[in-house]
Design an enzyme around this catalytic site. Structure first.
Site, PDB file in Angstrom:
ATOM      1  N   ASP A 195       0.844  -0.979   0.020  1.00  0.00           N
ATOM      2  CA  ASP A 195       0.066  -0.015  -0.029  1.00  0.00           C
ATOM      3  C   ASP A 195       0.968   1.136  -0.071  1.00  0.00           C
ATOM      4  O   ASP A 195       1.545   1.545   0.886  1.00  0.00           O
ATOM      5  CB  ASP A 195      -0.840   0.065   1.181  1.00  0.00           C
ATOM      6  CG  ASP A 195      -1.657   1.223   1.552  1.00  0.00           C
ATOM      7  OD1 ASP A 195      -1.407   2.158   0.879  1.00  0.00           O
ATOM      8  OD2 ASP A 195      -2.512   1.180   2.480  1.00  0.00           O
ATOM      9  N   LYS A 221      -3.532  11.973  -2.996  1.00  0.00           N
ATOM     10  CA  LYS A 221      -2.423  12.128  -1.906  1.00  0.00           C
ATOM     11  C   LYS A 221      -1.128  12.665  -2.335  1.00  0.00           C
ATOM     12  O   LYS A 221      -0.412  12.842  -1.932  1.00  0.00           O
ATOM     13  CB  LYS A 221      -2.078  10.824  -1.095  1.00  0.00           C
ATOM     14  CG  LYS A 221      -3.283  10.420  -0.257  1.00  0.00           C
ATOM     15  CD  LYS A 221      -3.136   9.231   0.724  1.00  0.00           C
ATOM     16  CE  LYS A 221      -4.167   8.503   1.242  1.00  0.00           C
ATOM     17  NZ  LYS A 221      -5.309   9.173   1.987  1.00  0.00           N
TER      18      LYS A 221
END
Lengths: 403, 310
Positions: A195, A221
């Protein structure tokens, strides 16, 4: 190493022009530069068509732009070919795609750490119930760093099919030793899914060097639009996986009873894609390349070092993770026993415009284990400045003084 | 407590300012959870506490600390004040509806719905038209012989007695309302002229003599004296033209007003009116209930009809 030019950067982010707001919630999502917004607007205004389907000139332009974005992203993470880049909605979808495409069976073992985001916890919990897989959790060391020894022991004890871990924790910013973790997983014949939501935007991640099998990350992000994410997968693995979502544009042909799936990445990209998001993400990566990941990493370290030192003197304040800011990326997650973390965050916003996250940051399991109600999480990005960090410390001390 | 008080306040503010509607909804959710015994997990109180403390922090660290540490106590005080305010506001609205004044019948304190106190203003005897400063609670018809004043519908169940002055602004303001009241309702209506200004003192014997000479024409004359300007009715010549228009014999009226009988009747009536403890006009009695100052029609009608009004 490149130097960050704040004068130029300030022009690119409209929110940075507001002296009353200081955005410190970058682990949740970052701000978007003008270039990303303009690229998306250009799509909607100049060539708002379908990609990969129609033959007309606008459609061809969409396809070209999206494939260019795919190539930019592939290069950014060191993928061998752009076909290894599958567009998803976000990291969660990327993880779910792998989880649902691996054909997991009862008894298959999946290893995670004890501080995974819910996106890398709940899918496995569901498969424990539905399929009977075995979910094994690798406990962290007392200082919240990765316990390589425990990991090795568990790998030896269980014949894991998949190791799925966050490269950098959104909880405390602590990274796992990804290269060693991947190597050990492969030594034990396990596939490795990383991840990368909190890693890819902040430091160089090279999937080739890491030899990782899958890497999921989110656009929002890393200056990109929300609703677009990426799953990297080694091409031969992607070819082997069954598609999770199927339908439009995933097949080359179909009869009433059969279908011929397209090769990766198309077979995983069902339905009309978020073309504006893909193009926007490509532009975001271009922007990151211009700023330079090494400069970003250095800036975050400087801010984290300052903040860690400055707030450590606050009575009772505890920072999650190791003391050394070098190990915590751009994240400082702290709490003061007996003081409400939400109240601290709200008062920081209300009194001085500091926008931070408070709560359990989608890692409820870890907080339940540690019996900590929650933390205030400051997460920096390259556009945050030392002056802002200094002002933050001043405001935090004021807030804490009245609690 | 904080949720309840906030809900009330925010709901009122939200009527006028849409920006507060989300907060009002949150407060409602918090209240709803409390009254249905569900766990109050909305965080509304904590959110508001932090927001208010944060705002205060920029002004005074001390004040913010005090607010933060005593939030529960301040919430209770806020709650009690809110409930108190609602009670007094409700009472004020009730009084205004019932009596035309937020403070109650014949009470002339400040009223937001009647900020100038128009519904309580009277013309004081011998003075100018200003707010009345008498004892409103003492006005009464007890022991007053109203039969010596001009009356119509004698014997009717309900009675309305108007003590007013032709040159008083407030009697003139109230008169059309009272006229409507006595026209739309069968009442024993009595009018007593109580001059508060010198310029209409001379109308006392004229009124007495006009009623004596022709009671029917008197009521038309009475209307006209209120309808025409104060300046005109202050002139005897003008009043004479009104008397003539209404068919009065001017000579007979002149003869009557100079008679000792008329003089004594004027004095007798004045003495009688003083028994009411009058301190200004208009003073209206509806079924013996005294009302000082010009009130809205609904007040008169409600008192006259009692329960039938509803």
């Amino acid at each position: 190493m490149k130097q960050i030019n704040y004068i130029d950067i300030k022009k690119d982010f409209s929110l940075l022009g507001n002296p009353n707001l200081h955005y410190f919630d970058n682990a949740c999502q970052t701000l978007r530069p003008r270039q990303v917004i303009e690229a998306m607007t250009k799509y909607y205004e100049d060539y708002p068509a379908c990609g990969g389907r129609s033959m007309h000139r606008l459609a061809a332009q969409v396809t070209k732009q999206c494939e260019e974005a795919r190539q930019i992203i592939a290069s950014f993470i060191g993928a061998k070919r752009k076909e290894e880049i599958v567009f998803t909605r976000n990291t969660t979808e990327g993880i779910n795609l792998v989880a649902n495409s691996l054909n997991l069976k009862a008894g298959d073992v999946v290893l995670t750490t004890d501080k995974e985001h819910n996106s890398n916890l709940i899918p496995w919990q569901m498969f424990v119930k539905k399929l009977g897989i075995i979910h094994v959790i690798v406990p962290s060391k007392p200082d919240n760093t990765f316990d390589l020894e425990a990991y090795t022991q568990l790998l030896e004890k269980h014949s894991a099919k998949l190791v799925s871990m966050a490269m950098t924790s959104n909880l405390d910013g602590v990274s796992i030793p990804a290269d060693k973790v991947v190597k050990l997983a492969h030594q034990h014949k396990a596939l490795m899914l990383l991840d990368g939501a909190q890693a890819v935007p902040h430091h160089s991640v090279n999937v080739g060097k890491l030899d990782v099998d899958f890497l999921a990350f989110s656009g929002h992000k890393m200056l990109g639009p929300s609703g677009i994410g990426v799953l990297y997968g080694k091409f031969h693995l992607l070819e082997e996986l069954s598609p999770f979502l199927v339908g439009g544009d995933t097949v080359s042909s179909s009869t009433y009873t059969t279908q011929e799936f397209l090769p990766p990445p198309e077979k995983f990209e069902a339905g009309l894609q978020d073309y504006a998001g893909i193009i926007g993400l490509g532009e975001a990566v271009n922007y990151l390349n211009r700023v330079g990941l090494s400069a970003i990493e250095a800036q975050e370290l400087e801010l984290n070092t300052y903040l860690t030192e400055a707030i450590s003197s606050i009575d009772g304040l505890k920072i999650l993770g190791p003391e050394d800011p070098k190990t915590r990326s751009g994240i400082v997650s702290f709490y003061i026993p007996g003081k409400d973390h939400h109240q601290i965050a709200l008062m920081l916003d209300e009194s001085a415009g500091f926008l931070v996250r408070s709560g359990q940051h989608c890692v409820h399991s870890w907080f339940a284990l540690k019996q900590i109600p929650g933390t205030v999480r400051v997460s920096f990005y390259f556009y945050n400045t030392l002056e802002e960090a200094e002002a933050f410390v001043h405001s935090l001390k004021k807030v804490v003084s009245i609690l | 407590m904080f949720c309840i008080a906030s809900f009330i306040i925010l709901s009122i503010i939200a009527i006028f300012n849409a920006a507060y509607r989300d907060l009002a909804r949150e407060a409602y959710d918090c209240v709803f959870r409390r009254i249905t015994f569900k766990p109050c997990n909305t965080g509304f109180k904590e959110k508001m506490k932090a927001k208010l403390s944060g705002q205060l922090l920029n002004r005074s660290v001390r004040a913010a600390r005090f607010f933060n540490h005593h939030f529960e106590l301040l919430s209770w005080i806020f709650f009690i004040l809110t409930i108190g305010s609602i009670f007094w506001t409700g009472k004020g609205l009730f009084n205004f509806y019932m009596y035309g004044s937020c403070n109650g019948l014949n009470k002339s304190g400040f009223c937001a719905l009647d900020p100038k106190g128009e519904n309580n203003k009277v013309s004081q005897a011998g003075g100018s038209c200003t707010s009345g400063t008498g004892d409103e609670s003492k006005v009464t018809l007890n022991g007053v012989n109203t039969s010596i004043f001009p009356s119509i519908n004698i014997g009717a169940k309900d009675s309305v007695v108007l003590i007013g002055c032709y040159s008083c602004d407030y009697t003139r303001k109230a008169y059309p309302t009272i006229k409507k009241l006595i026209t739309e309702n069968k009442v024993n209506y009595t009018f007593a002229h109580y001059p508060v200004k010198e310029e209409t003192l001379y109308l006392l014997p004229i009124g007495y003599c006009a009623y004596k000479q022709n009671p029917t024409a008197y009521w038309q004359l009475n209307d006209q004296l209120f309808e025409n300007s104060k300046e005109d009715i202050a002139k005897r010549e003008f009043v004479d033209t009104l008397l003539q228009k209404n068919g009065y014999d001017i000579e007979a009226i002149n003869s009557c007003i100079s008679s000792p009988e008329a003089q004594s009747a004027v004095v007798e009536r004045r003495i009688e009116l003083e028994k009411t403890n009058i301190y200004g006009t208009p003073l209206l009695f509806i079924n013996n209930k005294g009302l000082v100052g010009p009130k809205p029609y609904r007040v008169y009608e409600r008192i006259l009809k009692g329960f039938k009004f509803w």
